[in-house]
Design an enzyme around this catalytic site. Structure first.
Site, PDB file in Angstrom:
ATOM      1  N   ASP A 216      11.665  13.501   9.004  1.00 19.73           N
ATOM      2  CA  ASP A 216      10.395  14.203   9.223  1.00 19.73           C
ATOM      3  C   ASP A 216       9.804  14.527   7.854  1.00 19.73           C
ATOM      4  O   ASP A 216      10.104  13.826   6.882  1.00 19.73           O
ATOM      5  CB  ASP A 216      10.645  15.450  10.095  1.00 19.73           C
ATOM      6  CG  ASP A 216       9.409  15.848  10.889  1.00 19.73           C
ATOM      7  OD1 ASP A 216       8.340  15.999  10.280  1.00 19.73           O
ATOM      8  OD2 ASP A 216       9.502  16.006  12.123  1.00 19.73           O
ATOM      9  N   HIS A 239       8.273  11.725   6.380  1.00 19.26           N
ATOM     10  CA  HIS A 239       6.847  11.753   6.730  1.00 19.26           C
ATOM     11  C   HIS A 239       5.965  12.207   5.577  1.00 19.26           C
ATOM     12  O   HIS A 239       4.782  12.423   5.753  1.00 19.26           O
ATOM     13  CB  HIS A 239       6.617  12.628   7.970  1.00 19.26           C
ATOM     14  CG  HIS A 239       7.236  12.052   9.217  1.00 19.26           C
ATOM     15  ND1 HIS A 239       7.153  12.661  10.445  1.00 19.26           N
ATOM     16  CD2 HIS A 239       7.961  10.922   9.411  1.00 19.26           C
ATOM     17  CE1 HIS A 239       7.791  11.921  11.352  1.00 19.26           C
ATOM     18  NE2 HIS A 239       8.301  10.877  10.744  1.00 19.26           N
TER      19      HIS A 239
END
Ligand SMILES: *[C@@H]1O[C@H](CO)[C@@H](O)[C@H](O)[C@H]1NC(C)=O
Ligand SMILES: *[C@@H]1O[C@H](CO)[C@@H](O)[C@H](O)[C@H]1NC(C)=O
Length: 391
Positions: A216, A239
């Site tokens: 993430d 991310h």
């Protein structure tokens, strides 16, 4: 010569003083912890902490070589003196993810100030929980953050390695003057919600010289974060580094004065991102600086997304979060999509004061198709050479 002798005298007095007043040492093994990877050492670590926290002189807690099994634990302050927390070994969570998975935290520092955490490895063993989430999401526990600093101040964390969190690896909430240096955070690229570092409602957080590979955000800077500095970060996979997500609740605090500099992004879904949900509210993000960044095969190297919608269950209104004064300077490298620059701003609160300077982002796939810049409700100014140039 006389000066030198005076200096020598002072130095000797200093040495004697240090000898007379050493940091009190607290080794977890003396308090019953076992580094065999099997014995539950939670209670022993708590006893060690209580003794150190009550010490009349500066205290040094040590976790020696070995593997120490620990359930959810809170190291609570305030303490009487500064504490030096040295981890030479590894702290592991139980194999059964339910043991820590329903608590918000695995290792919590609460109301502690003047703490130094040096070295060590922590492994939350999150992989079985990730599988559970991928399968039957509703019956899985929410998942614990690996280390949380809640209501803390004047903290240095140096050289810590954190593996496979159930959720966020390091959480910082309602804290100030937090320094994170030389960290290594690692979880597989597909692992859900394994953000590297999440900051919210905190000011004065500095993260330097750290490598973050996760499933993430490498770092996410949430509501109420102020004076945040990130430098020499290697991010990816993951991310990217995000401000947000913002606008989740109506009366939300803003984010201001955030800098990301001298950092490299490798194969991340985004580079530097600002994200807010598309619903009304009163938050803001202002005075953000992203400079001297290198992008290697990054999905959206530069992106402001005010229609953030990770799972298709989205409000589809117009974001009340105001984004302003955002500077992008000297950002180079390759994009894995054509959309190298995206400013998808709110129609009711357009982005203002967006500055692009010395940008060069090319498309990795075909050298012949140029990258594009996409702008919606954004007031953008350019200086130096900016490519892609559209909008
Ligand atoms: C931060 O602290 C506040 C107050 O204790 C709490 O309500 C909130 O849930 C915390 N946020 C996170 C992400 O832990
Ligand atoms: C912005 O934050 C940095 C630390 O990240 C701090 O040194 C600086 O003083 C802050 N600037 C303002 C105007 O508060």
């Amino acid at each position: 010569m006389a000066k030198f002798i005076t200096f020598l005298g002072k130095f000797l007095i200093f040495l004697i003083a240090v000898q007379l007043c050493p940091a009190a040492a607290y080794n977890v093994v003396s308090y019953g912890a076992r580094g065999d990877g099997k014995t539950d050492s939670t209670a022993a670590l708590l006893r060690t902490w209580r003794a150190a926290c009550n010490s009349a002189t500066p205290a040094s807690v040590s976790i020696p070589q070995g593997t120490f099994l620990v359930r959810s634990i809170s190291f609570t302050g305030p303490c009487r003196n500064r504490i030096h927390f040295e981890i030479s070994g590894t702290i592991v969570a139980p194999d059964n993810y339910n043991v820590i998975g329903n608590s918000e935290f695995w290792i919590l520092f609460y109301r502690v100030s003047r703490l130094t955490v040096i070295g060590g490895t922590i492994d939350a063993k999150g992989s079985n929980l990730w599988s559970c989430r991928r399968g039957r999401y509703n019956s899985c526990p929410f998942g614990a953050r690996s280390i949380s600093f809640q209501s803390c101040s004047n903290i240095l964390v140096y050289g810590l390695k954190s593996f496979n969190s159930q959720r966020v690896h390091i959480g910082i909430n309602q804290s100030s003057n937090i320094n994170l240096q030389n960290l290594r955070i690692t979880a597989p690229s597909g692992s859900p919600n394994t953000d590297g570092i999440h900051i919210e409602s905190s000011r004065g957080v500095t993260i330097t010289s750290s490598t973050i590979r996760t499933g993430d955000d490498c770092i996410s800077v949430g509501p109420g974060a102020m004076n945040i500095w990130m430098e020499h970060i290697g991010c990816g996979p993951g991310h990217g580094i995000s401000v947000g997500s913002l606008g989740n609740s109506y009366n939300e605090q803003g984010v201001q004065n955030v800098t990301v500099t001298n950092s490299v992004f490798t194969k991340t879904q985004n580079g530097v991102r600002v994200k807010s949900w598309a619903r009304p509210g009163g938050g803001y993000a202002k005075n953000l600086v992203f400079r001297n960044l290198f992008m290697r095969n990054v999905g959206n190297p530069i992106i402001i997304d005010q229609e953030y919608c990770p799972d298709n269950q989205c409000p589809h209104q117009s974001s009340g979060v105001k984004v302003s004064q955002v500077t992008y300077r000297n950002i180079k490298g390759t994009s894995s999509t054509q959309a190298a620059i995206t400013f998808r701003c709110s129609s009711t609160n357009p982005c203002s004061g967006i500055k692009l300077q010395d940008i060069r982002l090319t498309y990795i796939n075909t050298l012949r198709s140029p990258t594009l810049a996409y702008c919606q409700n954004a007031q953008v100014s350019r200086s130096g050479s900016v490519f892609p140039r559209s909008c």
